[in-house]
Design an enzyme around this catalytic site. Structure first.
Site: not given
Ligand code: NDP
Length: 300
Positions: A85, A106, A121, A146-147, A150
């Site tokens: 994306k 997307n 999204d 989250g950061a 998404a």
């Molecule tokens: P990214 O990899 O860009 O970001 C992941 C985020 O999750 C970061 O903020 C990361 O924090 C945090 N994170 C990961 N593991 C942990 C943990 N164990 N504890 C706490 N925080 C954690 O992913 P995306 O933003 O692309 O996607 C995020 C979620 O959204 C996914 O689960 C995805 O499936 C879902 N999603 C769903 C959609 C839908 O249509 N329903 C559409 C788009 C996404 P850090 O910065 O600390 O690493």
């Protein structure tokens, strides 16, 4: 699902010769995607019997070549999922103005000028929150977890729709800081604050909508991204994760008696909006068919 919707590769694309209108989702990995059954069910219901939606596993290094080849092979539209994306944002000919602040696309539609990029999204999130929780992002105090990509899309949507305030929590402070810096010019008069999920500040608003945009909950042994009892009087919880359908965060919301929903409706509404961009069929008319197909594919 996999018997009906094979996973194709770049090599398959090189020899592609399907008649009719082709659509595709590109990801890496992609075998978990339920977008093909969702879109193909909607296309069948619309009577678009010469349209077909396929999935391709494409490594990020090969994305530019794949986009060029998709055009050569007459693909009309493309969905992009992890990790494409953000990479695609700088690789397309034009970006829909609404997608520019998100910095990620997307959905692509072929035009005479090249691929035009959209992001559906945020629309999917707003429609899902309305449908599943009966709430509008406008006027809502939002606590976003989250950061990543998404979260950025969700934050832009919350600010764009005029949320009452936006509070963002993230595990890694540097990533949170980076997101807040990017969002600051969009906030205007809307209060925008960041905090650590393990130390929620005392002045968090009461009655907020909590949105999980972390990937914590995807794996069985993941912790919840925040303890809901540490937040004041939460109104509702939306988790973008839809597989598994019940994450630790949603289990806690259920235990506390809070209205809650997983991300399936978001998946469906972003998909329905993509199909509207490609076909002109209103998203509201295809979403119910897509939801039924996604449920069947996921077995929920
Ligand atoms: P990214 O990899 O860009 O970001 C992941 C985020 O999750 C970061 O903020 C990361 O924090 C945090 N994170 C990961 N593991 C942990 C943990 N164990 N504890 C706490 N925080 C954690 O992913 P995306 O933003 O692309 O996607 C995020 C979620 O959204 C996914 O689960 C995805 O499936 C879902 N999603 C769903 C959609 C839908 O249509 N329903 C559409 C788009 C996404 P850090 O910065 O600390 O690493």
């Amino acid at each position: 699902m996999s018997a009906v919707d094979p996973v194709f590769t770049l090599r398959d694309l090189e020899t592609w010769s399907h008649p009719g209108t082709s659509l595709a989702v590109l990801g890496h990995p992609i075998k978990h995607s339920v977008s093909p059954p969702m879109h193909n069910a909607a296309l069948a219901a619309l009577g678009r019997t010469d349209w077909c939606y396929h999935r391709f596993d494409v490594h990020p290094d090969h994305l530019p070549g794949a986009l060029e080849l998709l055009h050569v092979k007459n693909f009309h539209g493309v969905n992009l999922t992890v990790p494409h994306k953000i990479i695609a944002f700088d690789r397309v000919a034009e970006i829909d103005p609404a997608a520019r602040p998100v910095g990620a696309v997307n959905t692509l539609r072929w035009t005479p000028r090249g691929w035009l990029g959209f992001n559906t999204d945020g629309y999917g999130l707003a429609a899902a929150v309305r449908e599943t929780l009966g709430r509008d992002l406008a006027g809502t105090h939002a606590i976003l977890l989250g950061a990543g990509g998404a979260a950025r899309g969700a934050a832009v949507e919350c600010l764009g729709r005029g949320c009452a305030s936006l509070w963002i929590a993230n595990r890694t402070p540097e990533n949170l800081k980076g997101l807040l810096t990017q969002l600051a010019p969009l906030a205007g008069s809307i209060p925008l604050r960041g905090f650590s999920p393990v130390a929620p500040p005392a002045d968090l608003p009461s009655g907020a909508l909590v949105i999980n945009a972390t990937s914590a909950g995807l794996r069985p042994d993941d912790p919840a991204p925040i303890d809901l009892t540490a937040l004041p009087n939460v109104a509702a919880v939306f988790d973008m994760i839809y597989n598994p359908p019940r994450t630790p965060l949603l289990r806690q919301a259920d235990f506390l008696g809070l209205p809650h929903a997983n991300g399936l409706a978001m998946l469906v509404h972003q998909g329905a909006k993509s199909l509207e961009i490609w076909s002109g069929a209103p998203a509201s008319s295809t979403a119910p068919t897509m939801l039924a197909a996604a449920r069947a594919a996921l077995g929920v």
